[in-house]
Design a protein around this motif. Structure first.
Motif, PDB file in Angstrom:
ATOM      1  N   SER A  45       8.692 -26.169 -13.845  1.00  0.00           N
ATOM      2  CA  SER A  45       7.574 -25.933 -12.552  1.00  0.00           C
ATOM      3  C   SER A  45       6.920 -24.922 -12.451  1.00  0.00           C
ATOM      4  O   SER A  45       5.297 -25.623 -12.400  1.00  0.00           O
ATOM      5  CB  SER A  45       8.835 -25.303 -11.384  1.00  0.00           C
ATOM      6  N   LEU A  48       4.729 -26.744 -15.666  1.00  0.00           N
ATOM      7  CA  LEU A  48       3.097 -27.088 -15.560  1.00  0.00           C
ATOM      8  C   LEU A  48       2.670 -26.467 -14.059  1.00  0.00           C
ATOM      9  O   LEU A  48       1.308 -27.280 -14.883  1.00  0.00           O
ATOM     10  CB  LEU A  48       4.015 -28.018 -14.008  1.00  0.00           C
ATOM     11  N   LEU A 294      10.648 -33.803 -13.840  1.00  0.00           N
ATOM     12  CA  LEU A 294       9.510 -33.029 -13.197  1.00  0.00           C
ATOM     13  C   LEU A 294       9.854 -34.449 -12.160  1.00  0.00           C
ATOM     14  O   LEU A 294       8.645 -34.758 -11.490  1.00  0.00           O
ATOM     15  CB  LEU A 294       8.455 -33.567 -14.348  1.00  0.00           C
ATOM     16  N   HIS A 297       9.976 -32.883  -6.867  1.00  0.00           N
ATOM     17  CA  HIS A 297       8.559 -31.913  -6.425  1.00  0.00           C
ATOM     18  C   HIS A 297       9.456 -30.970  -6.604  1.00  0.00           C
ATOM     19  O   HIS A 297      10.253 -30.832  -6.639  1.00  0.00           O
ATOM     20  CB  HIS A 297       8.640 -32.252  -5.534  1.00  0.00           C
ATOM     21  N   TYR A 298       8.603 -29.769  -7.389  1.00  0.00           N
ATOM     22  CA  TYR A 298       9.404 -28.055  -7.394  1.00  0.00           C
ATOM     23  C   TYR A 298       9.712 -27.688  -6.577  1.00  0.00           C
ATOM     24  O   TYR A 298      10.669 -26.697  -6.632  1.00  0.00           O
ATOM     25  CB  TYR A 298       7.609 -27.658  -8.284  1.00  0.00           C
ATOM     26  N   LEU A 346      -1.627 -33.256  -9.415  1.00  0.00           N
ATOM     27  CA  LEU A 346      -1.266 -32.181  -9.841  1.00  0.00           C
ATOM     28  C   LEU A 346      -1.993 -31.299  -8.769  1.00  0.00           C
ATOM     29  O   LEU A 346      -1.359 -29.933  -9.110  1.00  0.00           O
ATOM     30  CB  LEU A 346      -1.338 -32.038 -11.329  1.00  0.00           C
ATOM     31  N   LEU A 350       1.289 -29.670  -6.958  1.00  0.00           N
ATOM     32  CA  LEU A 350       1.915 -30.249  -8.371  1.00  0.00           C
ATOM     33  C   LEU A 350       2.409 -31.658  -7.420  1.00  0.00           C
ATOM     34  O   LEU A 350       3.774 -31.407  -8.133  1.00  0.00           O
ATOM     35  CB  LEU A 350       2.716 -29.180  -8.811  1.00  0.00           C
ATOM     36  N   SER A 352       4.419 -33.754  -9.013  1.00  0.00           N
ATOM     37  CA  SER A 352       4.374 -34.274 -10.020  1.00  0.00           C
ATOM     38  C   SER A 352       4.765 -35.805 -10.142  1.00  0.00           C
ATOM     39  O   SER A 352       4.983 -36.296 -11.044  1.00  0.00           O
ATOM     40  CB  SER A 352       5.793 -33.378 -10.508  1.00  0.00           C
ATOM     41  N   LEU A 394       1.481 -32.310 -18.977  1.00  0.00           N
ATOM     42  CA  LEU A 394       2.371 -32.501 -18.307  1.00  0.00           C
ATOM     43  C   LEU A 394       4.059 -32.220 -19.345  1.00  0.00           C
ATOM     44  O   LEU A 394       4.935 -32.179 -18.893  1.00  0.00           O
ATOM     45  CB  LEU A 394       3.115 -33.957 -18.074  1.00  0.00           C
TER      46      LEU A 394
END
Length: 464
Positions: A45, A48, A294, A297-298, A346, A350, A352, A394
Motif C-alpha cells: 500500500s 504504491l 492492489l 483499496h488500501y 491514484l 490511492l 488502485s 503500480l
C-alpha cells in the motif's frame, strides 16, 4: 493529490512541509517470525504511495524500521536457544526476500531499534528533563497526563476498553502510561539503568534521526503510515511523546491500511489463520500477490481467498501476454491520456481498483488494435511505454514475460524440458513429426505448453 488523514477522519489535499518533497515513515515488522499478509498489505500500500508521489514529481524520502528487540523476540530466544541476532537477522532476510518478490522498493532508510539505542536513550532523557517521564522499579514510563493532546490522533477517549494492551502495573500513575525503557540487567547500558527500549519510543527516535525536518516548528515529517491496528495505542503514544519532547507534531498526515481477513475471519495468530507471504509465494509469482492486494483499496479491510487470488492471476496474465506480443520493440512515448487517467485515479487517495480497471481497458484495446493492425510499429512502441509506466507506478508487469510464465518450474525440470525440446528440434529437422508430436504431448502431461517461433520453440507453465 488527496489522501485520507486518519487523525482528521477525512480526505485532505496533500501539502508537504517543503514544496516538492515528501517524507514518509512506515512502521515495519517486529522480526520474530516470517512476514504475513498484513505485513504485505501495508508494505504494498505505501510502496504504491511512494511510487505515485514520485510519478507526480515529488522527491520522496522513505523509511521503514525493524523492531529487533521486543518481548516476542525474547520469547523466541527462550523457545529456540538462538541469540537475538540469529533470530532477527534470519527474519529480516526472509522479510526482505518477500518484499523483493512483491516488487516493493527498498527504503531509503531501514533502521533497527538496536542500532538506534543512542537516539532512543537521548529521547527518553529529554522526556525526563521535561517532566513527561518518571521512574518505577521496573523501568521508565511516559506520563500521558502531561499531554493535553492525548487521543487526538486516534479519536478515542478515556472510556475506551483498549487503553492498555498489557496488564496494568501497580506503580504506573495512570493506566494509559506506557514504558519507555524496561530495566533488565541482561541488556544495554543507559544513564537510568541497564535495560532495553519500549516499543513506542523507537519510531519517534528514528523519525527524528533519519527523516525529521528539524527546522520546521510544527511537524517532524509529512506522512506517518502503518496498519490500522497500530493507530492505538502505538501511533497515539508516538505522537504524544513528540508533542512533549519538542512541542511539535510528529507527522502532518497519518495514513493507515485496513485489516486483513482470511476467508472472512480477521487474521490473527491466536486463530491460527495468520497467513504467511512465503506460503502464497510457493503457488504464485510475487507480482500476482501484489496485484491481488492492489485490487482492494488500501483502507478497506481485505478478505483473502484462493479464488480471488486466482482471478487476479488471470488479469495479470493478460498484461504479460500483451508484453509478450510487443517483445523486442523499443519504448516510445506513453499515451498522455492513459497516464493522466492512471494518476488521476491514484491521486484520489490511492484508488488502485480504478487504476487497475484503466489498465484492463488499455490491455483490451491494445490487443484489439494489434489484431487489426499487427505491424503498427508506432503504436507498438506506445504500448511498450504504457507497460513501462504501469511497471513504474503500480509495480506490476516488471518481470521478463518468460520468467513470469515459467514460474513454479524447478531448475531440474527446466533442464528436462530443455532436453526434450532439443530432441524435438532434431526430430523436426529429420522430419520425424510423429516423435515431435509425442514430445509435445509428454510436455503437456506435465502442464507445459510449447509455442514454435522463428527463433525456436518457447515454453510456459499452464495454469493448473
Amino acid at each position: 493529490m488527496r489522501i485520507f488523514d486518519t487523525s482528521k477522519r477525512e480526505k485532505v489535499e496533500f501539502s508537504p512541509i517543503k514544496e516538492g518533497e515528501a517524507s514518509i515513515y512506515l512502521c515495519g515488522p517486529t522480526v520474530y517470525d516470517d512476514a504475513h499478509l498484513g505485513h504485505a498489505k501495508s508494505a504494498v500500500s505505501f510502496d504504491l504511495l511512494r511510487r505515485v508521489l514520485k510519478a507526480l514529481g515529488y522527491k520522496v524520502k522513505f523509511a521503514r524500521n525493524y523492531t529487533d528487540i521486543d518481548d516476542k523476540i525474547l520469547n523466541k530466544m527462550a523457545q529456540t536457544g538462538q541469540s537475538l541476532e540469529e533470530i532477527t537477522n534470519k527474519y529480516i532476510a526472509h522479510y526482505e526476500s518477500d518484499m523483493k518478490a512483491l516488487n516493493v522498493l527498498d527504503p531509503d532508510f531501514k533502521p533497527k531499534a538496536t542500532q538506534c539505542l543512542e537516539a532512543i536513550i537521548s529521547y527518553i532523557e529529554l522526556l525526563m528533563q521535561k517532566g513527561a517521564a518518571y521512574k518505577t522499579s521496573d523501568g521508565i514510563y511516559f506520563d500521558t497526563s502531561k499531554d493535553s493532546g492525548y487521543f487526538s490522533i486516534s479519536g478515542k477517549d478515556n472510556n475506551t476498553d483498549l487503553i492498555a494492551r498489557v496488564a496494568s502495573f501497580g506503580e504506573k500513575r495512570d493506566e494509559k502510561d506506557f514504558v519507555l525503557w524496561k530495566f533488565d540487567e541482561k541488556w544495554y547500558e543507559s544513564p537510568f539503568g541497564k535495560g532495553r527500549p519500549g516499543w513506542h519510543t523507537e519510531c519517534v527516535a528514528m523519525i527524528r534521526e533519519f527523516l525529521s525536518d528539524k527546522e520546521n516548528e510544527e511537524f517532524e515529517i509529512d506522512i506517518h503510515a502503518g496498519g490500522i491496528d497500530l493507530l492505538f495505542p502505538h501511533h497515539e503514544n508516538e505522537a504524544s511523546q513528540c508533542r512533549c519532547a519538542y512541542h511539535k507534531n510528529l507527522s502532518k498526515y497519518w495514513m493507515h491500511n485496513g485489516f486483513i481477513k482470511v476467508n472472512n475471519e480477521k487474521m490473527s495468530k491466536s486463530l491460527n489463520n495468520s497467513f504467511f507471504v512465503k506460503d502464497a509465494l510457493r503457488h504464485v509469482h510475487g507480482e500476482v500477490l501484489r496485484f491481488y492486494l492492489l485490487t482492494s483499496h488500501y483502507r478497506a479491510h481485505f478478505n483473502y481467498s484462493d479464488e480471488d487470488l486466482s482471478a487476479s492471476k488471470k488479469r495479470l496474465d493478460k498484461i504479460y501476454r500483451l508484453k509478450k506480443r510487443v517483445d523486442g520493440v523499443q519504448a516510445g512515448t506513453a499515451n498522455e491520456s492513459f497516464k493522466n487517467e492512471l494518476l488521476e485515479a491514484l491521486s484520489d487517495d490511492l484508488n488502485s481498483s480504478k487504476a487497475l480497471a484503466s489498465v484492463d481497458e488499455f490491455v483490451k484495446a491494445a490487443n484489439e488494435r494489434l489484431d487489426t493492425n499487427p505491424k503498427d510499429k508506432v503504436y507498438k512502441s506506445e504500448i511498450v511505454a504504457n507497460l513501462e509506466l504501469i511497471s513504474e507506478i503500480l509495480g506490476i508487469a516488471s518481470t521478463n514475460y518468460v520468467e513470469y510464465f515459467q514460474f513454479g518450474v524447478s531448475d531440474e525440470q527446466k533442464e528436462q524440458i530443455k532436453s526434450l525440446l532439443d530432441e524435438r528440434a532434431i526430430a523436426k529437422k529429420e522430419r520425424n513429426f510423429a516423435r515431435a508430436d509425442e514430445i509435445r504431448d509428454e510436455l503437456a502431461k506435465i502442464n507445459i505448453s510449447i509455442m514454435d517461433t522463428p527463433n525456436g520453440a518457447v515454453w510456459e507453465r499452464n495454469n493448473e
